[in-house]
Design a protein around this motif. Sequence first.
Motif, mmCIF file in Angstrom:
data_model
loop_
_atom_site.group_PDB
_atom_site.id
_atom_site.type_symbol
_atom_site.label_atom_id
_atom_site.label_comp_id
_atom_site.label_asym_id
_atom_site.label_seq_id
_atom_site.Cartn_x
_atom_site.Cartn_y
_atom_site.Cartn_z
ATOM 1 N N ARG A 29 0.300 -46.924 48.132
ATOM 2 C CA ARG A 29 1.428 -46.530 48.987
ATOM 3 C C ARG A 29 2.048 -47.725 49.693
ATOM 4 N NH1 ARG A 29 -0.185 -40.691 51.672
ATOM 5 N NH2 ARG A 29 0.384 -39.434 49.850
ATOM 6 N N GLU A 30 1.220 -48.646 50.179
ATOM 7 C CA GLU A 30 1.749 -49.853 50.832
ATOM 8 C C GLU A 30 2.564 -50.688 49.841
ATOM 9 O OE1 GLU A 30 1.617 -51.194 54.119
ATOM 10 O OE2 GLU A 30 1.149 -49.080 54.486
ATOM 11 N N THR A 31 2.053 -50.830 48.635
ATOM 12 C CA THR A 31 2.762 -51.578 47.600
ATOM 13 C C THR A 31 4.075 -50.889 47.267
ATOM 14 O OG1 THR A 31 0.652 -52.359 46.712
ATOM 15 C CG2 THR A 31 2.559 -52.518 45.261
ATOM 16 N N ALA A 32 4.039 -49.563 47.158
ATOM 17 C CA ALA A 32 5.252 -48.799 46.863
ATOM 18 C C ALA A 32 6.270 -48.916 47.996
ATOM 19 C CB ALA A 32 4.899 -47.336 46.601
ATOM 20 N N GLU A 33 5.813 -48.883 49.254
ATOM 21 C CA GLU A 33 6.715 -49.043 50.404
ATOM 22 C C GLU A 33 7.467 -50.369 50.309
ATOM 23 O OE1 GLU A 33 7.707 -47.317 53.018
ATOM 24 O OE2 GLU A 33 6.366 -45.585 52.914
ATOM 25 N N PRO A 103 0.610 -57.113 50.273
ATOM 26 C CA PRO A 103 1.459 -58.255 50.627
ATOM 27 C C PRO A 103 0.743 -59.388 51.359
ATOM 28 C CG PRO A 103 2.620 -56.214 51.072
ATOM 29 C CD PRO A 103 1.216 -55.844 50.672
ATOM 30 N N GLY A 104 -0.164 -59.093 52.252
ATOM 31 C CA GLY A 104 -0.856 -60.122 53.009
ATOM 32 C C GLY A 104 -1.763 -61.003 52.177
ATOM 33 N N PHE A 105 -2.014 -60.597 50.928
ATOM 34 C CA PHE A 105 -2.924 -61.349 50.059
ATOM 35 C C PHE A 105 -2.212 -61.956 48.857
ATOM 36 C CE2 PHE A 105 -5.512 -58.036 52.136
ATOM 37 C CZ PHE A 105 -6.362 -58.863 52.853
ATOM 38 N N ARG A 106 -0.895 -61.882 48.849
ATOM 39 C CA ARG A 106 -0.156 -62.438 47.708
ATOM 40 C C ARG A 106 -0.106 -63.951 47.802
ATOM 41 N NH1 ARG A 106 4.304 -57.661 46.975
ATOM 42 N NH2 ARG A 106 2.733 -56.116 46.439
ATOM 43 N N GLY A 107 0.097 -64.590 46.669
ATOM 44 C CA GLY A 107 0.158 -66.040 46.621
ATOM 45 C C GLY A 107 -1.196 -66.707 46.450
ATOM 46 N N LEU A 108 -2.246 -65.918 46.262
ATOM 47 C CA LEU A 108 -3.601 -66.455 46.105
ATOM 48 C C LEU A 108 -4.097 -66.359 44.658
ATOM 49 C CD1 LEU A 108 -5.186 -64.833 49.307
ATOM 50 C CD2 LEU A 108 -4.374 -67.186 49.031
ATOM 51 N N GLN A 109 -3.200 -66.040 43.734
ATOM 52 C CA GLN A 109 -3.521 -65.873 42.307
ATOM 53 C C GLN A 109 -4.508 -64.732 42.052
ATOM 54 O OE1 GLN A 109 -3.335 -69.396 43.392
ATOM 55 N NE2 GLN A 109 -1.217 -69.068 42.782
ATOM 56 N N LEU A 110 -4.514 -63.740 42.932
ATOM 57 C CA LEU A 110 -5.431 -62.608 42.758
ATOM 58 C C LEU A 110 -5.038 -61.732 41.571
ATOM 59 C CD1 LEU A 110 -5.933 -61.806 46.527
ATOM 60 C CD2 LEU A 110 -7.639 -62.768 44.962
#
Length: 174
Positions: A29-33, A103-110
């Motif tokens: 849901r957070e990703t969809a928001e 969103p808070g964890f993006r940019g870490l190549q996860l």
Amino acid sequence: MEQFETGQGFFSLCLAGQEDKNDMLYILRETAELMVRDGLNQWTPSLFSLELMEEYVTEREVFLLKFDHKPAGLFTLQDSDPAYWGERNDQRFLYLHRLAVLPGFRGLQLGQKMIRFAEERAGNKEKIGLRLDCVSHLEGLNQFYKRQGFEFIAKQSMGKRFVHLYEKRFSGLS
């Protein structure tokens, strides 16, 4: 359990169970928001429910990514996907869906690390490769999958939208 180290610390990736439904729902849901806010026209929060999360856990493998015991991302794997792949469906592949990183964890190549894990999982299940679909109008997301080594197979109509079908075959297998 798999662990990934990043500049932010250690992330764990585990097979989700029924007890993880709320975390799964929160991530999707957070990703969809965010997608709605950014005008990406892909997922909407109303697409996801606790009942759907229960179906996911029952019918697929769901892998939950956590940081400090808090949800950070997820993806699902399934042995077949006739809804998207139609007559191209092939159970020799594993099918990846719902790859999401908060969103808070993006940019870490996860996302890349989760894809690598899914590839290993497919290899351990003696599959010849990994497949996925991606909405055709999100060029950045399509490029992301191409950078991960996925090959474009076809454009598929899903009624009101089109998806691109991708696969990554493992070398030496057919």
